[in-house]
Design a protein around this motif. Structure first.
Motif, PDB file in Angstrom:
ATOM      1  N   VAL A   1       0.815  -1.209   0.000  1.00 18.24           N
ATOM      2  CA  VAL A   1       0.000   0.000   0.000  1.00 18.24           C
ATOM      3  C   VAL A   1       0.854   1.266   0.000  1.00 18.24           C
ATOM      4  O   VAL A   1       0.460   2.294  -0.543  1.00 18.24           O
ATOM      5  CB  VAL A   1      -0.916   0.018   1.239  1.00 18.24           C
ATOM      6  CG1 VAL A   1      -1.437   1.409   1.501  1.00 18.24           C
ATOM      7  CG2 VAL A   1      -2.069  -0.956   1.032  1.00 18.24           C
ATOM      8  N   ASP A   2       2.017   1.152   0.593  1.00 18.12           N
ATOM      9  CA  ASP A   2       2.891   2.300   0.729  1.00 18.12           C
ATOM     10  C   ASP A   2       3.058   3.063  -0.592  1.00 18.12           C
ATOM     11  O   ASP A   2       3.478   2.507  -1.588  1.00 18.12           O
ATOM     12  CB  ASP A   2       4.263   1.839   1.223  1.00 18.12           C
ATOM     13  CG  ASP A   2       5.178   3.009   1.491  1.00 18.12           C
ATOM     14  OD1 ASP A   2       4.816   3.865   2.306  1.00 18.12           O
ATOM     15  OD2 ASP A   2       6.250   3.069   0.850  1.00 18.12           O
ATOM     16  N   GLY A   3       2.723   4.316  -0.566  1.00 20.34           N
ATOM     17  CA  GLY A   3       2.861   5.117  -1.774  1.00 20.34           C
ATOM     18  C   GLY A   3       1.520   5.364  -2.436  1.00 20.34           C
ATOM     19  O   GLY A   3       1.122   6.500  -2.632  1.00 20.34           O
ATOM     20  N   ILE A   4       0.817   4.290  -2.756  1.00 24.01           N
ATOM     21  CA  ILE A   4      -0.474   4.489  -3.400  1.00 24.01           C
ATOM     22  C   ILE A   4      -1.499   5.086  -2.458  1.00 24.01           C
ATOM     23  O   ILE A   4      -2.431   5.734  -2.880  1.00 24.01           O
ATOM     24  CB  ILE A   4      -1.063   3.193  -3.978  1.00 24.01           C
ATOM     25  CG1 ILE A   4      -1.153   2.108  -2.930  1.00 24.01           C
ATOM     26  CG2 ILE A   4      -0.250   2.712  -5.144  1.00 24.01           C
ATOM     27  CD1 ILE A   4      -1.842   0.861  -3.434  1.00 24.01           C
TER      28      ILE A   4
ATOM     29  N   TRP B   1      -3.894   7.741  -4.153  1.00 26.58           N
ATOM     30  CA  TRP B   1      -5.303   7.421  -4.393  1.00 26.58           C
ATOM     31  C   TRP B   1      -6.159   7.837  -3.214  1.00 26.58           C
ATOM     32  O   TRP B   1      -7.281   7.398  -3.064  1.00 26.58           O
ATOM     33  CB  TRP B   1      -5.472   5.923  -4.609  1.00 26.58           C
ATOM     34  CG  TRP B   1      -4.901   5.461  -5.890  1.00 26.58           C
ATOM     35  CD1 TRP B   1      -3.588   5.287  -6.181  1.00 26.58           C
ATOM     36  CD2 TRP B   1      -5.620   5.117  -7.074  1.00 26.58           C
ATOM     37  NE1 TRP B   1      -3.444   4.868  -7.474  1.00 26.58           N
ATOM     38  CE2 TRP B   1      -4.677   4.746  -8.044  1.00 26.58           C
ATOM     39  CE3 TRP B   1      -6.977   5.093  -7.395  1.00 26.58           C
ATOM     40  CZ2 TRP B   1      -5.042   4.358  -9.311  1.00 26.58           C
ATOM     41  CZ3 TRP B   1      -7.331   4.704  -8.664  1.00 26.58           C
ATOM     42  CH2 TRP B   1      -6.363   4.347  -9.618  1.00 26.58           C
ATOM     43  N   ASN B   2      -5.623   8.675  -2.386  1.00 23.05           N
ATOM     44  CA  ASN B   2      -6.188   8.987  -1.076  1.00 23.05           C
ATOM     45  C   ASN B   2      -6.987   7.865  -0.438  1.00 23.05           C
ATOM     46  O   ASN B   2      -8.145   7.973  -0.094  1.00 23.05           O
ATOM     47  CB  ASN B   2      -6.945  10.319  -1.043  1.00 23.05           C
ATOM     48  CG  ASN B   2      -8.159  10.353  -1.965  1.00 23.05           C
ATOM     49  OD1 ASN B   2      -8.012  10.265  -3.167  1.00 23.05           O
ATOM     50  ND2 ASN B   2      -9.339  10.484  -1.381  1.00 23.05           N
ATOM     51  N   LEU B   3      -6.294   6.775  -0.278  1.00 21.51           N
ATOM     52  CA  LEU B   3      -6.833   5.652   0.485  1.00 21.51           C
ATOM     53  C   LEU B   3      -6.567   5.995   1.945  1.00 21.51           C
ATOM     54  O   LEU B   3      -5.681   6.796   2.242  1.00 21.51           O
ATOM     55  CB  LEU B   3      -6.087   4.360   0.110  1.00 21.51           C
ATOM     56  CG  LEU B   3      -6.197   3.941  -1.363  1.00 21.51           C
ATOM     57  CD1 LEU B   3      -5.285   2.767  -1.642  1.00 21.51           C
ATOM     58  CD2 LEU B   3      -7.631   3.578  -1.693  1.00 21.51           C
ATOM     59  N   PRO B   4      -7.324   5.424   2.835  1.00 23.21           N
ATOM     60  CA  PRO B   4      -7.175   5.736   4.263  1.00 23.21           C
ATOM     61  C   PRO B   4      -5.769   5.444   4.773  1.00 23.21           C
ATOM     62  O   PRO B   4      -5.121   4.546   4.290  1.00 23.21           O
ATOM     63  CB  PRO B   4      -8.193   4.830   4.937  1.00 23.21           C
ATOM     64  CG  PRO B   4      -8.531   3.774   3.943  1.00 23.21           C
ATOM     65  CD  PRO B   4      -8.367   4.417   2.601  1.00 23.21           C
TER      66      PRO B   4
END
Lengths: 110, 110
Positions: B100-103, B107-110
Motif C-alpha cells: 500500500v505504501d505510496g499508493i 489514491w487517497n486511500l485511508p
DNA sequence: AGTATTAATTCTACAATGTAGAATATATCC
DNA sequence: GGATATATTCTACATTGTAGAATTAATACT
C-alpha cells in the motif's frame, strides 16, 4: 443495497499491485511486484485465479491482446482496477486500520 | 522451517481485537469490539469459528471458566494472543503496508 | 512449411478461511 | 423446578487461497 464486501488478504495484495503497476499490470508483472515488495513466494496459479475472480466480481477489468510484442510469446492480458475495486480496497484498509490503530505502537507492529 | 503463513482478513481483525481487549477478551467482547470499531456486521459463528481455528494453529490460547460471574449465564472463555500470533500479525501487516505504501496518498486511500 | 524457443495464460484440484444461525450449555434467581 | 440471562458449540455451505501441470500464442530459424 448489496451487502458491503471486503477483500481477502491476497485479493488485497493483487489489487494493490495493479494500482502500483498501472499501465503495465498483467499476470506476470503482478506476481513479481508482490514477490518483490513483500518477499513472499507467489505462484502463477494464485495470481491468475484471483485476477479472474476479481474480474467476475467487477472489481477489476481486463483488456486483452497486445499489438506487437517484439519478442515471441502469448499476448498479455492487461488489468485495471474499477471504481468498485478501489472502494472495496478502501473499505478493507479502513477496517484493518481502525482495528490496528493504537496497538501498532504499543506492540511495535509495523 | 515451516513456511511462513499469513492471517486471513477476518483472522487479522480477530487477533487485533484480542490485543486491544487484553484481559477482557472473549467471544462476545471480540465480536462487539469489531462491530464497534469497523462498523461491520459480525456473526457469533464467524467469531467463534475463527477463534477455534486460530487456537488450533497456536496463534491464540484460551483459559476457560470464570470464578464467579455475579450474574447468571455460561462461563466465559478468555483468549489471548500467543507470540506466534503476534508474529503472524506483524508479517501480515507488513505485507499489506509494503504493497500500500505510496499508493495510499496517490489514491487517497485511508 | 515445420520445429524450436519464449512468454504468458488457463485448467484442475484441493485446502483454508469466511459466515450465518440454530442449537445447546451453564449459571443465577424466584 | 422453571424462567431468564449469558455465552459457546455445532452444522453447513460459500468464498478465497494456492500450487503446478498443461496449454496457447507468438516469433525466429533452417
Amino acid at each position: 443495497m448489496g451487502r458491503e464486501k471486503y477483500l481477502g488478504e491476497f485479493e488485497f495484495l493483487v489489487i494493490a499491485a495493479l494500482l502500483r503497476l498501472g499501465k503495465n499490470a498483467y499476470g506476470v508483472s503482478v506476481r513479481s511486484e508482490i514477490k518483490k515488495r513483500t518477499g513472499r513466494q507467489v505462484s502463477f496459479g494464485a495470481v491468475y485465479t484471483t485476477l479472474d475472480r476479481l474480474e467476475s466480481k467487477s472489481l477489476v477489468r481486463s483488456r486483452s491482446g497486445e499489438a506487437t510484442p517484439s519478442r515471441g510469446g502469448r499476448p498479455k492480458k492487461h488489468f485495471e482496477v474499477t471504481a468498485r475495486g478501489v472502494d472495496a480496497m478502501k473499505r478493507t484498509l479502513e477496517s484493518v486500520q481502525s482495528m490496528v490503530d493504537g496497538i501498532d505502537t504499543a506492540w511495535n507492529l509495523p
